[in-house]
Design a protein around this motif. Structure first.
Motif, PDB file in Angstrom:
ATOM      1  N   VAL A   1      -8.652  21.612   2.437  1.00  0.00           N
ATOM      2  CA  VAL A   1      -9.618  22.036   3.447  1.00  0.00           C
ATOM      3  C   VAL A   1      -9.802  23.545   3.347  1.00  0.00           C
ATOM      4  O   VAL A   1      -8.834  24.305   3.347  1.00  0.00           O
ATOM      5  CB  VAL A   1      -9.168  21.640   4.860  1.00  0.00           C
ATOM      6  CG1 VAL A   1     -10.099  22.234   5.916  1.00  0.00           C
ATOM      7  CG2 VAL A   1      -9.133  20.121   4.993  1.00  0.00           C
TER       8      VAL A   1
ATOM      9  N   ALA B   1     -14.356  21.164   2.248  1.00  0.00           N
ATOM     10  CA  ALA B   1     -13.117  20.904   1.512  1.00  0.00           C
ATOM     11  C   ALA B   1     -13.420  20.752   0.029  1.00  0.00           C
ATOM     12  O   ALA B   1     -14.578  20.788  -0.397  1.00  0.00           O
ATOM     13  CB  ALA B   1     -12.441  19.641   2.052  1.00  0.00           C
TER      14      ALA B   1
ATOM     15  N   THR C   1     -11.590  14.316   1.469  1.00  0.00           N
ATOM     16  CA  THR C   1     -10.729  15.217   2.243  1.00  0.00           C
ATOM     17  C   THR C   1     -11.486  15.792   3.435  1.00  0.00           C
ATOM     18  O   THR C   1     -10.955  15.863   4.551  1.00  0.00           O
ATOM     19  CB  THR C   1     -10.202  16.353   1.354  1.00  0.00           C
ATOM     20  OG1 THR C   1      -9.431  15.791   0.284  1.00  0.00           O
ATOM     21  CG2 THR C   1      -9.347  17.327   2.135  1.00  0.00           C
TER      22      THR C   1
END
Length: 745
Positions: free
Chosen positions: A64, A114, A119
């Motif tokens: 992230v 990200a 994710t």
């Protein structure tokens, strides 16, 4: 002279192979190095404020990079100014992540960035939001008392208000021999193109951006981004060579574009943002509407009074409206009229144009009311239309540039077998199925927008055309290539149409069934100017036989310029360019509507749809077994792609009448079937035999090509024809769309 014309021939799409083999790239498919992915978080609250955001857990997830919300978004001076786009209605445009206020359910409230999509999506579930909730209003029919006239603004040029009343409607309606007073309810529909909305932004440095976007207007989005982020227009390039359907949803820049560009400028990285299917329901829908129709005739069926009032949904921050009540008087004359239209502001996203906006909603109510009158008068529904036929536009008292609607009626009725209809409802059967015949009229505007085109002949004698328009699956690439090829007598293989790029000459967005008459006319104008340049250059060649030739004395074909009186006297386009030291000869010209000349006329396409339905006696299920639509749309450049457009519209008409509806939960203030499993659309097995007829309609006034659009005219009449067929089969008049089978049991 060269007779190998391509205009009028049913050519297959030039990009068809690229699409079916996967070679065509869409906005989310471009290979970009060092790419980050964004996932948008939508509000579960319909109205209120965000009081706190905790991103601790999300930021701790490996991969992230950033979580952007109204608390930490880049400071944009332009956020505090009113910015807009070519298709914006009056009001205050929605600004993503502007502040803590929540205006509608699903509103974007954060962007997670990200290293990969999965994710980013997972991290979005780890953000903790705190809200204060406020009472919301989201159901049109619960709040008709809040209606008001829409604000006037930019959009009224293409979306005019209803015409003023004429005569004494109330008295005429009250004293009429035969009259119908009916209320029609139309549900919400959402655009669901196959391609999800997506943006890939390439950060080029020095404030330059290359943006691959799902859009119907590359220049519209270029201007939007440049204005919002304070960039030079020339530093923003928007590309959309392939668009997987849009149907109006891509007319305005959608919020994923803004958020993607904001993130790219903020992080100075390449970013991609793709909406998921559920998020496609958080914007872009046809608004629900309630229409009250009061039609009256004399004892012979001639209309004496037309009353049409519409209440439609808009958002709390913009006054979106689409002409609905206007259409009654554009089809049928009556001395006494009353047309009204109001909007109801609700806590929903701003609606958007959806294929035949206003027209498809209006024509259902209008044509069902005409059908009801026909039964009450004991007159054939087709005959009632012919009794009230007008060669001019009754609303403006202007003649149409052309109107072959009568031919549409007669040709479609004959092809369909309308004469076999037994007039009495419920009198036609096939086994356990009740058979119904229904028909309806269609009308749509014949728009033309200004367009600028660059045309050139290169060193190989081939023709290259540049324009910024998109091709949203309508066959634009093929049709434009055909128009260009014929103007210089070239084969399709010797013409290249380059499009879908904001760096190319101006085009409006692709919408309103206008691009063939817009970019197509510009190509014709530019190509004819290029012919003059080529003749002038050829006349300068040593010993040229064209020194004293005028433009009317030459013609082009097979890559040559020839004398009409002696085709053996010729020169190749390639040799002309060689004489020009190998430098391409080009011209850039504007095509535009002839506003002064056309001011005296009304411009429209027309259609007639005839439908057969089967209704199961026990289950109430409805199947459209066959349908015929006849269309009058001027010159048809490519019968194959034009037929495809009409067939697609007819299928959408079936979908609108029987399947499509987004359900709003009044308590939650959200759409509860925001997926393709529960938002019903027809599949192959639901579609019967469909036929398309193009009436012979020559229009020498409307534009240099004599064309009218075909993208929307095939839809507008179908829902009413289906509803009318259901009445003929069952004797039950349903005053809402879609028609649910339980209403027929």
């Amino acid at each position: 002279m060269d007779t190998n014309k391509t205009v009028g021939k049913p050519l297959s799409r030039l990009e068809g192979k690229a699409k079916v083999t996967g070679a065509a790239k869409y906005a989310a498919e471009y290979q970009v190095s060092d790419l980050l992915h964004g996932y948008i978080v939508g509000s579960p609250v319909t109205k209120g404020k965000i009081t706190d955001i905790d991103i601790t857990k999300a930021m701790a997830i490996p991969g992230v990079v950033e979580v952007i919300s109204h608390l930490n978004r880049p400071k944009l001076a332009w956020f505090d100014l009113q910015y807009t786009d070519m298709d914006a209605p009056p009001g205050t445009v929605f600004k993503p992540l502007y502040d803590e206020n929540i205006l509608y359910n699903g509103q974007p409230i954060a962007l997670v960035i990200a290293s990969d999509f999965e994710t980013a999506r997972y991290a979005s579930t780890q953000i903790i939001f705190q809200y204060s909730r406020e009472a919301h209003q989201t159901c049109l029919e619960d709040h008709l008392d809040r209606s008001r006239a829409a604000k006037k603004g930019f959009a009224t040029a293409l979306k005019p208000p209803p015409p003023p009343p004429t005569g004494d409607f109330e008295t005429a309606f009250e004293n009429a021999a035969v009259k119908i007073n009916a209320k029609y309810h139309h549900g919400t529909e959402h655009h669901n193109p196959i391609e999800l909305f997506a943006t890939t932004t390439v950060f080029e440095g020095d404030g330059k951006l290359t943006i691959y976007d799902k859009t119907q207007g590359t220049i519209n989005n270029q201007l939007f981004i440049a204005n919002v982020f304070g960039l030079h227009y020339k530093d923003v390039r928007v590309l959309a060579p392939f668009v997987g359907g849009a149907f109006g949803s891509g007319l305005r820049p959608q919020y994923q574009l803004f958020l993607c560009v904001m993130a790219a400028l903020h992080l100075k990285r390449n970013i991609r943002v793709v909406l998921d299917r559920k998020q496609m329901f958080s914007f872009s829908h046809r608004p629900p509407a309630v229409q009250q129709l009061r039609f009256a005739t004399d004892i012979n069926g001639r209309l004496t009074a037309l009353g049409h009032s519409t209440f439609a949904e808009t958002s709390s921050f913009e006054d979106y409206t689409e002409p609905t009540s206007n259409w009654s008087h554009r089809l049928y004359p009556a001395p006494n009229t009353l047309f009204e239209q109001e909007v109801v502001p609700l806590d929903v996203p701003t609606p958007m144009d959806m294929r035949a906006p206003g027209g498809s909603t209006a024509l259902h109510a209008i044509e069902c009311t005409m059908d009801e009158l026909a039964y009450k008068l004991k007159i054939d529904p087709l005959e009632l239309r012919l009794i009230n036929y007008s060669d001019m536009d009754p609303s403006s008292k202007k003649p149409y540039t052309s109107k072959a609607l009568r031919e549409c009626y007669l040709q479609a009725a004959e092809k369909f077998g309308w004469q076999k209809r037994s007039p009495e409802p419920g009198s036609m059967q096939r086994g356990n199925k009740l058979i119904g015949y229904g028909m309806a009229t269609g009308i749509w505007d014949a728009f033309q927008f200004p367009a600028r085109v660059k045309v050139m002949i290169d060193g190989e004698g081939k023709m290259v055309i540049d324009n910024a328009t998109t091709d949203i699956g309508t066959g634009t690439l093929t049709v434009m290539t055909q128009i260009a090829a014929d103007e210089l007598g070239l084969s399709i293989e010797d013409v290249e149409f380059r499009y879908g790029d904001s760096k190319k000459p101006f085009s409006m967005f692709q919408g309103g069934s206008a691009i063939t008459s817009s970019t197509g006319v510009a190509i014709l104008v530019a190509a004819r100017a290029l012919r003059k340049k080529l003749l002038k250059k050829a006349a300068q060649m040593d010993g040229s036989p064209f020194k004293k030739s005028g433009e009317e004395e030459v013609f082009f074909g097979q890559g040559l310029m020839m004398l009409k009186k002696d085709p053996k006297v010729k020169v190749s386009l390639k040799d002309i360019i060689a004489f020009n030291k190998g430098v391409a000869i080009h011209t850039t010209q504007m095509g535009k509507p002839h506003m002064l000349k056309l001011k005296k006329y009304s411009l429209a396409t027309h259609s007639a749809s005839f439908v057969e339905v089967e209704v199961d006696r026990d289950l109430g299920t409805v199947k459209v077994t066959r349908a015929v639509t006849a269309v009058a749309a001027g010159k048809i450049i490519n019968p194959k792609t034009a037929k495809s457009q009409i067939l697609g519209s007819m299928i959408w008409g079936i979908s609108k009448a029987l399947y499509e509806e987004t359900i709003m939960d009044a308590g939650l203030g959200k759409y509860i079937n925001a997926n393709l499993g529960e938002y019903h659309i027809p599949v192959h097995a639901d579609i019967g035999e469909l036929e398309v007829i193009f009436a012979d309609e020559k229009d020498t006034l409307i534009n240099e090509l004599g064309t009218k659009g075909v993208g929307e005219i095939g839809l507008v009449g179908m829902p009413a024809a289906i509803s009318n067929a259901i009445y003929h089969a069952t004797g039950k008049r349903i005053y809402k769309l879609p028609v649910h089978f339980d209403e027929l049991i």
